[in-house]
Design an enzyme around this catalytic site. Structure first.
Site, PDB file in Angstrom:
ATOM      1  N   ARG A  70       0.832  -1.198   0.000  1.00 31.49           N
ATOM      2  CA  ARG A  70       0.000   0.000   0.000  1.00 31.49           C
ATOM      3  C   ARG A  70       0.871   1.252   0.000  1.00 31.49           C
ATOM      4  O   ARG A  70       0.553   2.242  -0.657  1.00 31.49           O
ATOM      5  CB  ARG A  70      -0.934  -0.013   1.223  1.00 31.49           C
ATOM      6  N   GLN A 101     -10.655   9.269   7.680  1.00 33.69           N
ATOM      7  CA  GLN A 101     -10.386   7.876   8.070  1.00 33.69           C
ATOM      8  C   GLN A 101      -9.185   7.357   7.291  1.00 33.69           C
ATOM      9  O   GLN A 101      -8.723   6.251   7.523  1.00 33.69           O
ATOM     10  CB  GLN A 101     -11.595   6.990   7.771  1.00 33.69           C
ATOM     11  N   HIS A 119      -7.559   7.309  11.907  1.00 34.06           N
ATOM     12  CA  HIS A 119      -7.007   5.951  11.831  1.00 34.06           C
ATOM     13  C   HIS A 119      -5.501   5.933  11.703  1.00 34.06           C
ATOM     14  O   HIS A 119      -4.929   4.927  11.311  1.00 34.06           O
ATOM     15  CB  HIS A 119      -7.637   5.184  10.651  1.00 34.06           C
ATOM     16  N   GLY A 187     -16.833  10.146   0.092  1.00 26.91           N
ATOM     17  CA  GLY A 187     -16.131   8.902  -0.217  1.00 26.91           C
ATOM     18  C   GLY A 187     -15.977   7.947   0.936  1.00 26.91           C
ATOM     19  O   GLY A 187     -14.913   7.342   1.110  1.00 26.91           O
ATOM     20  N   ASN A 213     -20.790  10.784  -3.091  1.00 24.32           N
ATOM     21  CA  ASN A 213     -20.414   9.379  -3.196  1.00 24.32           C
ATOM     22  C   ASN A 213     -20.901   8.861  -4.545  1.00 24.32           C
ATOM     23  O   ASN A 213     -21.892   9.352  -5.070  1.00 24.32           O
ATOM     24  CB  ASN A 213     -21.039   8.569  -2.047  1.00 24.32           C
TER      25      ASN A 213
HETATM   26  P1  NAD Z   1     -14.613  -3.867  13.652  1.00 25.44           P
HETATM   27  O1  NAD Z   1     -13.823  -5.129  13.574  1.00 25.44           O
HETATM   28  O2  NAD Z   1     -15.551  -3.646  14.814  1.00 25.44           O
HETATM   29  O3  NAD Z   1     -15.404  -3.684  12.320  1.00 25.44           O
HETATM   30  C1  NAD Z   1     -16.130  -2.477  12.254  1.00 25.44           C
HETATM   31  C2  NAD Z   1     -16.364  -2.375  10.827  1.00 25.44           C
HETATM   32  O4  NAD Z   1     -15.184  -2.776  10.138  1.00 25.44           O
HETATM   33  C3  NAD Z   1     -17.494  -3.258  10.360  1.00 25.44           C
HETATM   34  O5  NAD Z   1     -18.704  -2.533  10.542  1.00 25.44           O
HETATM   35  C4  NAD Z   1     -17.118  -3.459   8.928  1.00 25.44           C
HETATM   36  O6  NAD Z   1     -17.585  -2.424   8.138  1.00 25.44           O
HETATM   37  C5  NAD Z   1     -15.613  -3.326   8.944  1.00 25.44           C
HETATM   38  N1  NAD Z   1     -15.138  -4.683   8.801  1.00 25.44           N
HETATM   39  C6  NAD Z   1     -14.773  -5.544   9.763  1.00 25.44           C
HETATM   40  N2  NAD Z   1     -14.470  -6.725   9.213  1.00 25.44           N
HETATM   41  C7  NAD Z   1     -14.626  -6.551   7.881  1.00 25.44           C
HETATM   42  C8  NAD Z   1     -14.506  -7.385   6.760  1.00 25.44           C
HETATM   43  N3  NAD Z   1     -14.154  -8.667   6.885  1.00 25.44           N
HETATM   44  N4  NAD Z   1     -14.754  -6.866   5.521  1.00 25.44           N
HETATM   45  C9  NAD Z   1     -15.105  -5.577   5.393  1.00 25.44           C
HETATM   46  N5  NAD Z   1     -15.274  -4.749   6.398  1.00 25.44           N
HETATM   47  C10 NAD Z   1     -15.034  -5.246   7.619  1.00 25.44           C
HETATM   48  O7  NAD Z   1     -13.631  -2.631  13.521  1.00 25.44           O
HETATM   49  P2  NAD Z   1     -13.286  -1.743  14.744  1.00 25.44           P
HETATM   50  O8  NAD Z   1     -13.009  -2.536  15.978  1.00 25.44           O
HETATM   51  O9  NAD Z   1     -14.365  -0.689  14.848  1.00 25.44           O
HETATM   52  O10 NAD Z   1     -11.922  -1.136  14.176  1.00 25.44           O
HETATM   53  C11 NAD Z   1     -11.414  -0.027  14.892  1.00 25.44           C
HETATM   54  C12 NAD Z   1     -10.966   0.917  13.867  1.00 25.44           C
HETATM   55  O11 NAD Z   1      -9.864   0.371  13.075  1.00 25.44           O
HETATM   56  C13 NAD Z   1     -12.074   1.208  12.885  1.00 25.44           C
HETATM   57  O12 NAD Z   1     -12.299   2.598  12.903  1.00 25.44           O
HETATM   58  C14 NAD Z   1     -11.485   0.794  11.564  1.00 25.44           C
HETATM   59  O13 NAD Z   1     -11.856   1.699  10.568  1.00 25.44           O
HETATM   60  C15 NAD Z   1     -10.005   0.893  11.786  1.00 25.44           C
HETATM   61  N6  NAD Z   1      -9.292   0.136  10.738  1.00 25.44           N
HETATM   62  C16 NAD Z   1      -8.229   0.737  10.097  1.00 25.44           C
HETATM   63  C17 NAD Z   1      -7.598   0.049   9.085  1.00 25.44           C
HETATM   64  C18 NAD Z   1      -6.482   0.717   8.338  1.00 25.44           C
HETATM   65  O14 NAD Z   1      -5.740   0.048   7.650  1.00 25.44           O
HETATM   66  N7  NAD Z   1      -6.405   2.029   8.458  1.00 25.44           N
HETATM   67  C19 NAD Z   1      -7.978  -1.238   8.743  1.00 25.44           C
HETATM   68  C20 NAD Z   1      -9.043  -1.791   9.425  1.00 25.44           C
HETATM   69  C21 NAD Z   1      -9.707  -1.111  10.430  1.00 25.44           C
HETATM   70  N1  APR Z   2     -15.806   9.428  -5.437  1.00 26.17           N
HETATM   71  C1  APR Z   2     -16.628   9.376  -4.347  1.00 26.17           C
HETATM   72  N2  APR Z   2     -16.846   8.245  -3.625  1.00 26.17           N
HETATM   73  C2  APR Z   2     -16.215   7.126  -4.033  1.00 26.17           C
HETATM   74  C3  APR Z   2     -15.354   7.092  -5.152  1.00 26.17           C
HETATM   75  C4  APR Z   2     -15.169   8.316  -5.867  1.00 26.17           C
HETATM   76  N3  APR Z   2     -14.377   8.400  -6.959  1.00 26.17           N
HETATM   77  N4  APR Z   2     -14.889   5.823  -5.311  1.00 26.17           N
HETATM   78  C5  APR Z   2     -15.420   5.084  -4.305  1.00 26.17           C
HETATM   79  N5  APR Z   2     -16.238   5.865  -3.545  1.00 26.17           N
HETATM   80  C6  APR Z   2     -16.983   5.482  -2.340  1.00 26.17           C
HETATM   81  C7  APR Z   2     -17.552   4.084  -2.368  1.00 26.17           C
HETATM   82  O1  APR Z   2     -18.842   4.115  -2.921  1.00 26.17           O
HETATM   83  C8  APR Z   2     -17.593   3.756  -0.871  1.00 26.17           C
HETATM   84  O2  APR Z   2     -18.811   4.190  -0.311  1.00 26.17           O
HETATM   85  O3  APR Z   2     -16.059   5.516  -1.286  1.00 26.17           O
HETATM   86  C9  APR Z   2     -16.478   4.609  -0.277  1.00 26.17           C
HETATM   87  C10 APR Z   2     -15.288   3.781   0.158  1.00 26.17           C
HETATM   88  O4  APR Z   2     -15.726   3.071   1.281  1.00 26.17           O
HETATM   89  P1  APR Z   2     -14.701   2.083   1.999  1.00 26.17           P
HETATM   90  O5  APR Z   2     -13.923   1.351   0.979  1.00 26.17           O
HETATM   91  O6  APR Z   2     -15.481   1.330   3.037  1.00 26.17           O
HETATM   92  O7  APR Z   2     -13.676   3.046   2.724  1.00 26.17           O
HETATM   93  P2  APR Z   2     -13.921   3.779   4.104  1.00 26.17           P
HETATM   94  O8  APR Z   2     -15.350   4.179   4.245  1.00 26.17           O
HETATM   95  O9  APR Z   2     -12.871   4.814   4.185  1.00 26.17           O
HETATM   96  O10 APR Z   2     -13.590   2.615   5.191  1.00 26.17           O
HETATM   97  C11 APR Z   2     -13.525   3.071   6.566  1.00 26.17           C
HETATM   98  O11 APR Z   2     -12.568   0.976   7.272  1.00 26.17           O
HETATM   99  O12 APR Z   2     -11.118  -0.689   6.672  1.00 26.17           O
HETATM  100  C12 APR Z   2     -11.285   0.410   7.494  1.00 26.17           C
HETATM  101  O13 APR Z   2      -9.771   1.863   8.398  1.00 26.17           O
HETATM  102  C13 APR Z   2     -10.273   1.431   7.186  1.00 26.17           C
HETATM  103  O14 APR Z   2     -10.473   3.794   7.047  1.00 26.17           O
HETATM  104  C14 APR Z   2     -11.054   2.581   6.605  1.00 26.17           C
HETATM  105  C15 APR Z   2     -12.386   2.374   7.248  1.00 26.17           C
END
Ligand code: NAD
Ligand code: APR
Length: 249
Positions: A70, A101, A119, A187, A213
């Protein structure tokens, strides 16, 4: 969409300054894959194997391989027009802070002054043993990287599933949400908590929610205006509309 952009611009100007709340989608047009959309990271990788403390405990090399992959992508990425549009909104006094985030640091690279990283940041790492903190200028050559001070194992300074968010960042984000009359959500799928609560806090305090979005999200039900489209196309148009309103009072 034209009507909605004008309505969104009116809210932005009338109830300024908003805050912005961004997710992986704002960086999609910079070539950084999102988590849950089509081709999202979680489709190819299971978060349990990668973004959790247990996964890191079990296999630090695998987790670092994923983060290095990444970092390579983000290292080559550039902020896109959506990031620059938020910088312009800050300059115009229409948003005061971006709560993100994302861990890619693209808001800062675009010139955003106020950024709250819920995050963490993929370029920062900390030692598991002595808590030494460092910033990577480029992706680490060997993984897992070792602490330059004590030789201990470094971990990405990123919040994993199951981990608490950085206290200072979370408190700042909640204070900003409670004291803003509007939030521009860009997004994010809005499904990950507790970050996903931020737009709901603004709503609960009587604030307006404008969402950008490409598809509906968990935030859309509470959005006063939903601008369906790519952030890189919609946000610059929103800036232009808002600039016109500011010019003509
Ligand atoms: P969690 O395990 O309680 O999950 C909360 C959310 O994470 C779920 O509602 C789901 O949307 C998503 N999630 C969990 N497992 C998933 C899966 N298998 N596929 C897709 N989505 C999944 O997460 P948490 O305990 O609330 O995590 C704490 C924080 O860590 C969150 O804010 C999360 O965004 C963050 N995080 C950061 C990264 C990163 O790389 N920055 C990666 C993962 C989580
Ligand atoms: N313009 C606007 N929105 C977009 C675009 C675009 N070009 N491309 C994708 N999207 C939207 C998708 O429709 C989706 O709703 O962006 C969103 C991406 O959602 P996620 O992939 O779930 O990313 P995010 O919401 O940031 O996830 C939250 O979860 O895994 C953890 O820590 C990680 O910060 C992440 C958190």
């Amino acid at each position: 969409l034209v009507e909605d952009i004008r309505r969104a611009a009116e809210l932005l100007v009338q109830y300024r300054p908003f805050i912005a709340f961004t997710g992986a989608g704002i960086s999609a047009e910079s070539g950084v894959p999102t988590f849950r959309g089509r081709g999202g990271l979680w489709e190819r990788f299971r978060p349990e194997e990668l973004a959790t403390p247990e996964a890191f405990e079990r296999n630090p090399r695998l987790v670092w391989e994923w983060y290095r992959w990444r970092m390579e992508i983000i290292y080559k990425a550039r902020p896109n027009p959506a990031h620059y549009a938020l910088v312009e909104l800050e300059r115009l006094g229409l948003i005061r802070c971006v709560v993100t985030q994302n861990v890619d640091g693209l808001h800062q690279r675009a010139g955003q002054h106020c950024v709250v990283e819920l995050h963490g940041n993929i370029w920062r790492a900390r030692c598991m043993r002595c808590s030494y903190k460092l910033v990577f200028r480029e992706p680490p050559r060997e993984v897992p990287p070792r602490c330059p001070r004590c030789g201990g194992l470094l971990r990405p300074d990123v919040v994993w599933f199951g981990e608490p968010l950085p206290e200072e960042a979370w408190r700042t984000a909640v204070e900003l949400a409670e004291s803003s009359q509007g939030i521009l959500v860009v997004g994010t799928s809005g499904v990950v908590m507790p970050a996903g609560y931020i737009p709901h806090i603004v709503k609960q305090h009587g604030g307006y929610v404008v969402e950008v979005n490409i598809e509906e999200s968990a935030v859309t039900p509470i959005a006063d205006v939903f601008l369906k489209g790519r952030a890189g196309e919609v946000l610059p148009r929103l800036v232009e509309e808002a600039r016109k309103l500011l010019a003509h009072g």
